[in-house]
Write a protein that holds these residues in place. Sequence first.
Motif, short mmCIF file in Angstrom:
data_model
loop_
_atom_site.label_atom_id
_atom_site.label_comp_id
_atom_site.label_asym_id
_atom_site.label_seq_id
_atom_site.Cartn_x
_atom_site.Cartn_y
_atom_site.Cartn_z
N ARG A 267 25.20 37.19 48.79
CA ARG A 267 24.45 38.14 47.99
C ARG A 267 25.33 38.73 46.89
NH1 ARG A 267 22.80 41.09 51.84
NH2 ARG A 267 24.34 42.77 51.71
N ASP A 268 26.57 39.02 47.21
CA ASP A 268 27.46 39.64 46.24
C ASP A 268 27.86 38.67 45.13
OD1 ASP A 268 27.35 41.91 47.76
OD2 ASP A 268 29.26 41.56 48.77
N GLY A 269 27.92 37.39 45.43
CA GLY A 269 28.31 36.41 44.43
C GLY A 269 29.81 36.38 44.21
N LEU A 270 30.23 35.49 43.30
CA LEU A 270 31.64 35.33 43.00
C LEU A 270 32.11 36.41 42.04
CD1 LEU A 270 31.70 31.46 42.48
CD2 LEU A 270 32.39 32.73 44.51
N ASP A 271 33.34 36.88 42.25
CA ASP A 271 33.87 37.87 41.32
C ASP A 271 34.65 37.17 40.21
OD1 ASP A 271 36.35 37.18 42.39
OD2 ASP A 271 36.51 38.97 43.63
N SER A 272 35.16 37.96 39.28
CA SER A 272 35.84 37.40 38.11
C SER A 272 37.09 36.62 38.49
CB SER A 272 36.19 38.51 37.12
OG SER A 272 37.03 39.47 37.72
N ARG A 273 37.76 37.03 39.58
CA ARG A 273 38.96 36.30 40.00
C ARG A 273 38.62 34.89 40.42
NH1 ARG A 273 41.33 39.97 44.58
NH2 ARG A 273 39.10 39.90 45.08
N SER A 274 37.53 34.74 41.18
CA SER A 274 37.13 33.41 41.63
C SER A 274 36.71 32.54 40.45
CB SER A 274 35.98 33.51 42.63
OG SER A 274 36.41 34.12 43.83
N LEU A 275 35.97 33.12 39.51
CA LEU A 275 35.53 32.36 38.34
C LEU A 275 36.73 31.94 37.49
CD1 LEU A 275 32.38 34.44 37.38
CD2 LEU A 275 32.43 32.18 38.45
N SER A 276 37.70 32.83 37.33
CA SER A 276 38.91 32.48 36.58
C SER A 276 39.71 31.39 37.30
CB SER A 276 39.78 33.72 36.37
OG SER A 276 39.13 34.66 35.55
N TYR A 277 39.78 31.49 38.62
CA TYR A 277 40.49 30.48 39.42
C TYR A 277 39.85 29.11 39.21
CZ TYR A 277 42.23 27.97 43.53
OH TYR A 277 42.79 27.04 44.36
#
Length: 222
Positions: free
Chosen positions: A12-22
């Motif tokens: 529900r929370d989804g991916l945060d910016s760290r995961s997307l950057s990774y």
Amino acid sequence: MSSSRSSKNSARDGLDSRSLSYADDLIPAVEAVRTAREQAVLSGAPALSNGACATLTMLARALDAQAVVEIGTSTGASGLAFFAGMNERGVLTSIDAQAQWQVQARQAFIAERIPTRRFRLIPGSPLDVLNNLRDGAYDIVFINGDKLEYAEYLDQALRLLRPGGLVILNEVLWRNKVADPSDEEDEALIIRETLTAAVENEGLTSALLPVGEGLFVAVTAR
């Protein structure tokens, strides 16, 4: 908290910016692509993300692409990414209204010893140039030009692609504006309308990839 409940919360929370950057930086760019991207930033030209360049290479390799059109040359990073995945006989046709950026792209291609017979850098209005390209002759059309012309670019791409070809639209999550339905800037509206037209086209199988500022990829029917 149970593992199943934790899993539901994560979904529900989804991916945060760290995961997307990774994810965007996981595949390292080759030096030539990295240099071209840095040059784009210095020149004020569009600069693709690392993940976007890696995706272009992967898609070109998957199709064993021999004929690619790109709308928006910039300083050559996307072209180099395509060359890394294309068939060794593949030819890139690249269109950009900014001739000075194409000079830098040409230098980048030659520095990588890509024969001049393998690329055509055409300055001018993309819509004017696209009208002169042959129907059904291309494996991939990459759209990275004026957002206000995305709908017209998509129409042209569908004409130019062979059966089973790919159309790729860059920056379809443009500046976090497209996902906000209350944002009525012209660029956001046009991108939304273009995506809707592509999704509703029964001849396309599509996906939106959250790399860079969003890559929309669609394959034409065979």
